[in-house]
Design a protein around this motif. Sequence first.
Motif, short mmCIF file in Angstrom:
data_model
loop_
_atom_site.label_atom_id
_atom_site.label_comp_id
_atom_site.label_asym_id
_atom_site.label_seq_id
_atom_site.Cartn_x
_atom_site.Cartn_y
_atom_site.Cartn_z
N ASP A 131 11.52 7.85 -3.72
CA ASP A 131 11.27 8.65 -4.92
C ASP A 131 9.81 8.55 -5.33
O ASP A 131 9.02 7.79 -4.76
N LEU A 132 9.47 9.33 -6.33
CA LEU A 132 8.07 9.44 -6.75
C LEU A 132 7.53 8.15 -7.36
O LEU A 132 6.35 7.83 -7.20
N LYS A 133 8.37 7.40 -8.05
CA LYS A 133 7.89 6.15 -8.65
C LYS A 133 7.42 5.19 -7.58
O LYS A 133 6.40 4.49 -7.75
N GLU A 134 8.14 5.11 -6.48
CA GLU A 134 7.71 4.24 -5.38
C GLU A 134 6.35 4.71 -4.84
O GLU A 134 5.45 3.90 -4.60
N LEU A 135 6.22 6.02 -4.65
CA LEU A 135 4.97 6.56 -4.11
C LEU A 135 3.79 6.28 -5.03
O LEU A 135 2.71 5.87 -4.59
N ASP A 136 3.99 6.49 -6.31
CA ASP A 136 2.89 6.26 -7.26
C ASP A 136 2.45 4.80 -7.27
O ASP A 136 1.25 4.50 -7.40
N GLU A 137 3.40 3.90 -7.12
CA GLU A 137 3.03 2.48 -7.08
C GLU A 137 2.20 2.17 -5.83
O GLU A 137 1.24 1.39 -5.89
N LEU A 138 2.57 2.79 -4.70
CA LEU A 138 1.82 2.55 -3.46
C LEU A 138 0.41 3.13 -3.54
O LEU A 138 -0.55 2.53 -3.05
N ILE A 139 0.29 4.30 -4.14
CA ILE A 139 -1.03 4.90 -4.30
C ILE A 139 -1.92 4.02 -5.16
O ILE A 139 -3.10 3.78 -4.85
N ALA A 140 -1.35 3.50 -6.26
CA ALA A 140 -2.12 2.60 -7.12
C ALA A 140 -2.55 1.35 -6.38
O ALA A 140 -3.68 0.85 -6.54
N LEU A 141 -1.67 0.83 -5.51
CA LEU A 141 -1.99 -0.36 -4.74
C LEU A 141 -3.08 -0.08 -3.70
O LEU A 141 -3.97 -0.91 -3.50
N ALA A 142 -3.01 1.09 -3.07
CA ALA A 142 -4.05 1.46 -2.10
C ALA A 142 -5.42 1.55 -2.77
O ALA A 142 -6.43 1.11 -2.21
N LYS A 143 -5.44 2.10 -3.98
CA LYS A 143 -6.70 2.16 -4.72
C LYS A 143 -7.20 0.76 -5.06
O LYS A 143 -8.40 0.47 -4.92
N GLU A 144 -6.28 -0.09 -5.51
CA GLU A 144 -6.66 -1.46 -5.88
C GLU A 144 -7.21 -2.23 -4.68
O GLU A 144 -8.23 -2.93 -4.79
N LYS A 145 -6.55 -2.09 -3.55
CA LYS A 145 -6.94 -2.84 -2.35
C LYS A 145 -8.03 -2.14 -1.54
O LYS A 145 -8.53 -2.69 -0.57
N LYS A 146 -8.35 -0.89 -1.95
CA LYS A 146 -9.36 -0.10 -1.24
C LYS A 146 -8.99 0.05 0.24
O LYS A 146 -9.79 -0.21 1.14
N ARG A 147 -7.75 0.48 0.46
CA ARG A 147 -7.24 0.68 1.81
C ARG A 147 -6.74 2.11 1.97
O ARG A 147 -6.18 2.71 1.05
N PHE A 148 -6.95 2.64 3.16
CA PHE A 148 -6.52 4.00 3.47
C PHE A 148 -5.00 4.06 3.52
O PHE A 148 -4.34 3.14 4.05
N LEU A 149 -4.45 5.15 3.02
CA LEU A 149 -3.00 5.35 2.99
C LEU A 149 -2.70 6.82 3.21
O LEU A 149 -3.30 7.69 2.57
N MET A 150 -1.76 7.10 4.14
CA MET A 150 -1.41 8.50 4.40
C MET A 150 0.04 8.61 4.87
O MET A 150 0.54 7.75 5.59
N GLU A 151 0.68 9.68 4.44
CA GLU A 151 2.01 10.03 4.94
C GLU A 151 1.85 10.69 6.31
O GLU A 151 1.00 11.55 6.50
N ALA A 152 2.70 10.28 7.25
CA ALA A 152 2.56 10.73 8.63
C ALA A 152 3.24 12.09 8.85
O ALA A 152 4.24 12.20 9.56
N VAL A 153 2.68 13.12 8.25
CA VAL A 153 3.19 14.48 8.45
C VAL A 153 2.43 15.07 9.64
O VAL A 153 1.46 15.81 9.47
N TRP A 154 2.87 14.74 10.83
CA TRP A 154 2.12 15.02 12.05
C TRP A 154 1.91 16.51 12.30
O TRP A 154 0.91 16.91 12.91
N THR A 155 2.83 17.34 11.82
CA THR A 155 2.72 18.78 12.04
C THR A 155 1.44 19.34 11.45
O THR A 155 0.87 20.30 11.98
N ARG A 156 0.97 18.78 10.35
CA ARG A 156 -0.26 19.27 9.70
C ARG A 156 -1.47 19.23 10.62
O ARG A 156 -2.41 20.00 10.43
N PHE A 157 -1.47 18.33 11.59
CA PHE A 157 -2.65 18.10 12.41
C PHE A 157 -2.55 18.74 13.79
O PHE A 157 -3.48 18.63 14.59
N GLN A 158 -1.44 19.42 14.06
CA GLN A 158 -1.30 20.11 15.34
C GLN A 158 -2.12 21.40 15.33
O GLN A 158 -2.26 22.06 14.29
#
Length: 382
Positions: A131-158
């Motif tokens: 759900d969205l609450k989980e995602l928002d927490e991960l985004i906040a953590l990525a910002k805090e840790k200064k680490r790259f984070l991405m959803e693996a929607v592979w079709t976008r890059f084909q």
Amino acid sequence: MSPSVQTIRWGIISTGGISTAFSRDLLVNPATRDANDIEHRITAIGSRTKESAQAFLDKLNDLPQDEACRWGVDHGKLKDCKAYGSYQEVYDDPNVDCLYIGTPHNFHYENTKGGLQGGKHVLCEKPFTFDLKELDELIALAKEKKRFLMEAVWTRFQPIAYEVQQIVHSGKLGKVKRFSADFSTDMKPDNFPLSHRIIAPELAGGGILDLGPYPSVWTMMVLYHHPDNKKTPPKLLQSRQTLYHRTNVDEQTTLTLGFEALNVEADLRTSFTCQGLAGNCVAVQCEEGDLIIDFPPYKPTTYHVVPHADVGKIKEAKTYHAKTHPGGAMHYEADEVARCVRDGKLESERMPWEESRIVQSWFDDVRRAGNTVLKDRHGKAG
């Protein structure tokens, strides 16, 4: 000056089929797709037991000589790779730069969180979270840790994704009038054990989370990114879910989104008991003609431009076969991760956090409006 070669040392979390496909693609020679600025290595495999991790690694080392992914084995891309009997050991390994999360949906949040807390960049399979609450927490953590984070929607890059966007967004077909996208496939679920990921409630099973990302990605690429839409999020107009009789997860889901800036409605559909149309899994209906994408929506290679008879400027139907490269096409998203890490980015411009949030929000709304066993379930955030 050409960009410097960026080497990413990958840790693979989980040893299932999707992790196998991704790992094999990491071992394909990047030069075969003109990615001469990228190098991928696999330095750690994490599983629930060391034996299963080692078995996974052994299979990679034993890839047939006639397969494109054998190149990486022969060129040392698995050299000194370690097999671990826990995910935490991968999170803690200093020889790992980035994690690939290939676990079932309900574990994405905790595995991604563990990786970010361990100082790793993370590429997490779709759906990003429950759900969205989980995602928002991960985004906040990525910002805090200064680490790259991405959803693996592979079709976008084909390559086909860029081609379709260019045609529709150029205006050659005129204004978009109507849109539909479908990922339906008859999986014969009555033959599955109740523990199978597609039907098990405890694994966040059901079509909306498992199949839904694929109709969604074409909706976002074609409509959300349309120049006239100005990146205005759609509104969920209606939805309906039918239940799978053995476990009460969603067997079939339909939803309609409204893109007010385009005056376009988008109909999305998923099913794991009905086979989708072979020649029409995505239809972009425009003033001058239609753009039709052939099945499957996750990795299509063929699309058609079909004129409107005696109406528009386009007079002849044309079939296009998108460019392909050796491998299974998951390497394109891995290359994006490597370049973003090289450039110090925390998120991808092609697959940004906000777009994951938009799609996750309508998944949440559809689930809560339905009557599945997961209707009132909440994620693990907080």
